[in-house]
Design an enzyme around this catalytic site. Structure first.
Site, mmCIF file in Angstrom:
data_model
loop_
_atom_site.group_PDB
_atom_site.id
_atom_site.type_symbol
_atom_site.label_atom_id
_atom_site.label_comp_id
_atom_site.label_asym_id
_atom_site.label_seq_id
_atom_site.Cartn_x
_atom_site.Cartn_y
_atom_site.Cartn_z
ATOM 1 N N SER A 27 -0.045 41.968 18.372
ATOM 2 C CA SER A 27 1.140 41.164 18.101
ATOM 3 C C SER A 27 0.984 39.714 18.521
ATOM 4 O O SER A 27 1.629 38.829 17.949
ATOM 5 C CB SER A 27 2.360 41.773 18.811
ATOM 6 O OG SER A 27 2.155 41.804 20.208
ATOM 7 N N LYS B 120 -10.255 36.730 23.106
ATOM 8 C CA LYS B 120 -8.931 36.936 22.522
ATOM 9 C C LYS B 120 -8.333 35.573 22.174
ATOM 10 O O LYS B 120 -8.169 34.717 23.047
ATOM 11 C CB LYS B 120 -8.013 37.703 23.470
ATOM 12 C CG LYS B 120 -6.640 37.983 22.869
ATOM 13 C CD LYS B 120 -5.980 39.220 23.457
ATOM 14 C CE LYS B 120 -5.547 39.043 24.881
ATOM 15 N NZ LYS B 120 -4.672 40.148 25.318
ATOM 16 N N MET C 147 -13.625 37.134 28.017
ATOM 17 C CA MET C 147 -13.998 38.214 28.931
ATOM 18 C C MET C 147 -15.388 38.725 28.596
ATOM 19 O O MET C 147 -15.885 38.517 27.480
ATOM 20 C CB MET C 147 -13.001 39.383 28.802
ATOM 21 C CG MET C 147 -11.551 39.028 29.023
ATOM 22 S SD MET C 147 -10.427 40.266 28.287
ATOM 23 C CE MET C 147 -10.527 39.787 26.557
ATOM 24 N N ASP D 27 1.938 48.384 29.013
ATOM 25 C CA ASP D 27 1.790 48.636 27.578
ATOM 26 C C ASP D 27 0.903 49.863 27.371
ATOM 27 O O ASP D 27 -0.310 49.800 27.555
ATOM 28 C CB ASP D 27 1.168 47.421 26.897
ATOM 29 C CG ASP D 27 1.091 47.580 25.382
ATOM 30 O OD1 ASP D 27 1.466 48.654 24.875
ATOM 31 O OD2 ASP D 27 0.652 46.632 24.707
ATOM 32 N N ASN E 289 -5.413 50.223 24.170
ATOM 33 C CA ASN E 289 -5.716 49.616 25.461
ATOM 34 C C ASN E 289 -6.574 50.510 26.332
ATOM 35 O O ASN E 289 -6.923 50.132 27.461
ATOM 36 C CB ASN E 289 -4.424 49.269 26.206
ATOM 37 C CG ASN E 289 -3.641 48.173 25.512
ATOM 38 O OD1 ASN E 289 -4.197 47.397 24.743
ATOM 39 N ND2 ASN E 289 -2.341 48.110 25.777
ATOM 40 N N ASP F 106 -6.604 44.828 28.080
ATOM 41 C CA ASP F 106 -5.337 44.144 27.804
ATOM 42 C C ASP F 106 -4.345 44.232 28.963
ATOM 43 O O ASP F 106 -3.639 45.221 29.123
ATOM 44 C CB ASP F 106 -4.692 44.688 26.530
ATOM 45 C CG ASP F 106 -3.655 43.720 25.965
ATOM 46 O OD1 ASP F 106 -3.070 42.958 26.750
ATOM 47 O OD2 ASP F 106 -3.451 43.719 24.741
#
Length: 441
Positions: free
Chosen positions: A141, A159, A246, A289, A294, A308
């Site tokens: 998202s 990311k 990362m 989350d 994840n 995440d």
């Protein structure tokens, strides 16, 4: 994050507030137009138009999900909150519409990606890379993840935040909230505002990738001596508020590990549940989350990969104490203490009908009965879920509207529900009584 390449296609993310508002306006007008045409058709057949049936046509569902998926940000976050946190209260049709957003995987085209990276890293950044894959390995998202290799040999996962998401959060949340209300599918008296506010606050936090980097470092420190887990390491020199860099960690989708032995799957499930309990009772901070993407599993090292940390939240000491009391009362089958703490947490209020209080308490008692009746709880057994669903439907049909939950509780319930679904997907059997007893000892 979704990482199914079969669903992926490049689709430019609207950056400007006006273009995002225009997209929502066009979608709303299109849906309303389809509903009007459908209503006229029903009137021509001497039928009274049904608003729910008019809204939930394949054409309208496709229009809504495609537009919200293209916008990302608030649209998808609210979809996650509505479909994962309140699916037992909201009509299944609305949850189904919003849940479809979680499986979408549109991504920025290469030209837009380059524009974002130039703005963050400056022109000429590519000279420091041996390779950079413009096709993302995952999309969600807030942003999408790319695989890259620096000239010094380090393999990275990068990311990149979608442009325009951070600046349009408040207006996006308001507009998507209006769309949901327009649907007419909300139960009378249901308070949507707390979910919208939580989506807004989460989005503001999750769009700060420097904050997420700090959370990643924090969990690396917390889990340094936990042999079951491996996490990426932050690469600070290539990270900015909109780009999180990362180390790359290999793994496969954890929900696909159903080919492993029963013992291996049970061990994975036990480790994930124990981690959740540690986050609550020991760490005081939780990755809230529970999206399956994840969590991955490295079959070579037999380690669970954790990804995440944008949705990491502090859990207040009062909430920790309340859940400590809830679990102790449930395991001890102290029904009086259980009903009292359930009300303190906020699952029902002092104004709730006594019959509804009794029904909610009975549902929670049923959960603890299932946990304590044997040494191993079989997550594939549908008995508890079927009973809970039946009791939940009865409660809703009887007119119960849940009071807005405190945010800590909302996030905890979201995490617990996600863990249940994940462990169910693994087909695991876990000694829940032992894990909980150890956590609250």
């Amino acid at each position: 994050m979704s990482n199914d390449p079969k669903l992926s296609r490049a689709l430019r993310i609207p950056e400007k507030r006006l273009s995002r508002l225009g997209g929502l306006g066009a979608m709303t007008a299109g849906v309303a137009g389809n509903m009007a045409l459908g209503g006229l058709s029903q009137l021509a057949q001497a039928k009274r138009p049904n608003m729910r049936d008019l809204l939930l046509t394949p054409k309208n569902i496709t229009r809504v999900t495609e537009q919200l998926a293209q916008m990302r940000g608030a649209a998808m976050k609210i979809g996650q909150l509505v479909s994962m946190d309140t699916g037992d209260v909201l009509p299944p049709e609305l949850s189904q519409i919003m849940a479809r957003l979680r499986n979408d995987a549109h991504f920025m085209p290469a030209a837009q990606l380059k524009h974002v990276l130039n703005a963050e890293w400056g022109a000429g950044w590519l000279k420091d890379f041996k390779s950079f894959d413009v096709h993302p390995i995952a999309a969600a998202s807030i942003g999408q993840v790319h695989s890259a290799v620096l000239k010094d040999g380090r393999r990275l996962a990068i990311k990149v935040q979608y442009p325009g998401v951070a600046k349009s959060i408040d207006s996006d949340v308001a507009n998507v909230g209006a769309l949901i209300k327009m649907s007419g599918l909300m139960p009378k008296g249901f308070e949507l505002a707390p979910y919208l506010e939580e989506a807004r606050k989460q989005l503001h936090q999750e769009t700060d990738y420097l904050r997420e980097g700090k959370n990643l470092k924090r969990f690396n420190d917390l889990l340094r001596d936990h042999s079951n887990f491996v996490l990426p390491e932050l690469v600070a020199e290539w990270s900015t508020p909109q780009v999180l860099c990362m180390s790359h960690v290999s793994g496969k989708a954890i929900e696909q590990m159903t080919h492993l032995s029963q013992q291996a799957r049970d061990d994975i499930a036990s480790a994930l549940i124990e981690l959740t309990l540690q986050e609550l009772f020991s760490f005081g901070v939780m990755q809230t989350d529970p999206n399956f993407a994840n969590y991955q599993f490295d079959e070579d090292t037999q380690k669970i990969v954790l990804l995440d940390f944008g949705a990491t939240q502090e859990i207040g000491p009062n909430t920790v104490a309340q859940y400590h009391e809830l679990f102790r009362a449930g395991l001890a089958k102290d029904l009086g203490a259980l009903q009292s703490i359930v009300q303190q947490i906020g699952f029902f209020s002092s104004d709730t009908k006594d019959t509804h209080k009794a029904q909610i308490s009975a549902m929670i008692e049923l959960v603890f009965e299932a946990i304590t009746q044997s040494e191993s709880y079989d997550f594939t057994d549908p008995t508890l879920q079927a009973k809970m669903q039946k009791m939940g439907i009865k409660l809703a049909n009887d007119g119960f509207i849940p009071p807005p939950l405190p945010i800590d509780v909302l996030l905890l319930q979201r995490k617990f529900g996600g863990m249940f679904l994940l462990v169910n997907r693994l087909g695991a059997q876990v000694n829940l009584k032992q894990l909980i007893s150890r956590a609250v000892a």
